[in-house]
Design a protein around this motif. Structure first.
Motif, PDB file in Angstrom:
ATOM      1  N   ASP A  20       0.821  -1.214   0.000  1.00  9.94           N
ATOM      2  CA  ASP A  20       0.000   0.000   0.000  1.00  9.94           C
ATOM      3  C   ASP A  20       0.856   1.266   0.000  1.00  9.94           C
ATOM      4  O   ASP A  20       0.349   2.360   0.250  1.00  9.94           O
ATOM      5  N   GLU A  21       2.174   1.094  -0.252  1.00 12.93           N
ATOM      6  CA  GLU A  21       3.106   2.222  -0.325  1.00 12.93           C
ATOM      7  C   GLU A  21       3.279   2.951   1.010  1.00 12.93           C
ATOM      8  O   GLU A  21       3.518   4.160   1.042  1.00 12.93           O
ATOM      9  N   ARG A  22       3.157   2.219   2.112  1.00  9.91           N
ATOM     10  CA  ARG A  22       3.409   2.791   3.437  1.00  9.91           C
ATOM     11  C   ARG A  22       4.847   2.474   3.850  1.00  9.91           C
ATOM     12  O   ARG A  22       5.341   1.378   3.593  1.00  9.91           O
ATOM     13  N   LEU A  23       5.504   3.430   4.515  1.00 11.31           N
ATOM     14  CA  LEU A  23       6.884   3.305   4.966  1.00 11.31           C
ATOM     15  C   LEU A  23       6.917   2.683   6.359  1.00 11.31           C
ATOM     16  O   LEU A  23       6.151   3.079   7.236  1.00 11.31           O
ATOM     17  N   LEU A  24       7.848   1.740   6.576  1.00  9.32           N
ATOM     18  CA  LEU A  24       7.979   1.094   7.883  1.00  9.32           C
ATOM     19  C   LEU A  24       8.887   1.912   8.797  1.00  9.32           C
ATOM     20  O   LEU A  24      10.013   2.246   8.434  1.00  9.32           O
ATOM     21  N   ALA A  25       8.372   2.217   9.986  1.00  6.23           N
ATOM     22  CA  ALA A  25       9.141   2.898  11.036  1.00  6.23           C
ATOM     23  C   ALA A  25       9.216   1.978  12.249  1.00  6.23           C
ATOM     24  O   ALA A  25       8.287   1.222  12.517  1.00  6.23           O
ATOM     25  N   LEU A 106       6.438  -1.413  15.724  1.00  7.47           N
ATOM     26  CA  LEU A 106       6.630  -1.075  14.320  1.00  7.47           C
ATOM     27  C   LEU A 106       5.354  -0.418  13.840  1.00  7.47           C
ATOM     28  O   LEU A 106       4.268  -0.727  14.319  1.00  7.47           O
ATOM     29  N   ARG A 107       5.504   0.480  12.876  1.00 10.63           N
ATOM     30  CA  ARG A 107       4.326   1.148  12.340  1.00 10.63           C
ATOM     31  C   ARG A 107       4.518   1.394  10.842  1.00 10.63           C
ATOM     32  O   ARG A 107       5.568   1.893  10.430  1.00 10.63           O
ATOM     33  N   TRP A 108       3.517   1.022  10.039  1.00 10.65           N
ATOM     34  CA  TRP A 108       3.496   1.351   8.616  1.00 10.65           C
ATOM     35  C   TRP A 108       2.848   2.722   8.483  1.00 10.65           C
ATOM     36  O   TRP A 108       1.721   2.926   8.940  1.00 10.65           O
ATOM     37  N   LEU A 109       3.547   3.666   7.868  1.00  8.97           N
ATOM     38  CA  LEU A 109       3.092   5.054   7.789  1.00  8.97           C
ATOM     39  C   LEU A 109       2.783   5.454   6.346  1.00  8.97           C
ATOM     40  O   LEU A 109       3.630   5.284   5.464  1.00  8.97           O
ATOM     41  N   THR A 110       1.599   6.021   6.132  1.00  8.63           N
ATOM     42  CA  THR A 110       1.287   6.602   4.832  1.00  8.63           C
ATOM     43  C   THR A 110       2.072   7.904   4.690  1.00  8.63           C
ATOM     44  O   THR A 110       2.627   8.421   5.671  1.00  8.63           O
ATOM     45  N   ALA A 111       2.088   8.454   3.488  1.00  8.61           N
ATOM     46  CA  ALA A 111       2.790   9.724   3.265  1.00  8.61           C
ATOM     47  C   ALA A 111       2.264  10.808   4.204  1.00  8.61           C
ATOM     48  O   ALA A 111       3.026  11.642   4.699  1.00  8.61           O
ATOM     49  N   ASP A 112       0.967  10.791   4.486  1.00  9.68           N
ATOM     50  CA  ASP A 112       0.377  11.789   5.385  1.00  9.68           C
ATOM     51  C   ASP A 112       0.718  11.537   6.856  1.00  9.68           C
ATOM     52  O   ASP A 112       0.580  12.431   7.681  1.00  9.68           O
ATOM     53  N   GLU A 113       1.140  10.330   7.193  1.00 15.77           N
ATOM     54  CA  GLU A 113       1.424   9.966   8.584  1.00 15.77           C
ATOM     55  C   GLU A 113       2.912   9.990   8.943  1.00 15.77           C
ATOM     56  O   GLU A 113       3.262   9.851  10.115  1.00 15.77           O
ATOM     57  N   VAL A 114       3.782  10.145   7.952  1.00 15.74           N
ATOM     58  CA  VAL A 114       5.227  10.020   8.189  1.00 15.74           C
ATOM     59  C   VAL A 114       5.707  10.902   9.336  1.00 15.74           C
ATOM     60  O   VAL A 114       6.536  10.486  10.141  1.00 15.74           O
TER      61      VAL A 114
END
Length: 135
Positions: A20-25, A106-114
């Motif tokens: 879903d194109e979310r970045l892992l933090a 861990l959290r998958w972040l959307t572009a709006d959540e980064v």
């Protein structure tokens, strides 16, 4: 002539995205001075190891996944004295990331959540470049 300073120790990190194109933090649980802050997952390159192999090993050890480094994100960022951060865009080959070492969430972040997490100061410029490199 002054003596040459030793080459910095390279710390590698992953810009890992899900389908879903979310970045892992990853939120640090240790050491105490970093606990509760967020970072791109990764770790130190060991002697005789390529940065890409180190990243694969670190993601396996820290998150229990198999990942494939695809391309290096332009730039490198100084960490504490003698260390430098380099980031690779990575593909998740198998496994579901879970915190195994030095992280408690861990959290998958959307572009709006980064920017909704408290990134480590030294990771902020790298995250900015990761986002810029995606455009």
């Amino acid at each position: 002539m002054p003596p040459e300073s030793p080459a910095p120790t390279v710390v590698v990190a992953a810009a890992l995205y899900d389908t879903d194109e979310r970045l892992l933090a990853a939120r640090r649980s240790a050491p105490p001075e970093l606990a509760g802050r967020w970072e791109l997952p990764g770790g130190k390159v060991e002697p005789g190891e390529t940065p890409e192999r180190a990243l694969v090993r670190e993601l396996r050890e820290e998150l229990g996944i198999e990942a494939e480094p695809l391309a290096r994100v332009p730039g490198e960022w100084p960490l504490k004295a003698g260390y430098v951060l380099r980031v690779w865009r990575c593909h998740l080959r198998s496994g579901a990331p879970r915190p195994l070492q030095d992280h408690d969430e861990l959290r998958w972040l959307t572009a709006d959540e980064v920017w909704s997490v408290d990134w480590l100061d030294q990771d902020v410029p790298a995250v900015k470049e990761v986002l810029r490199d995606r455009d």
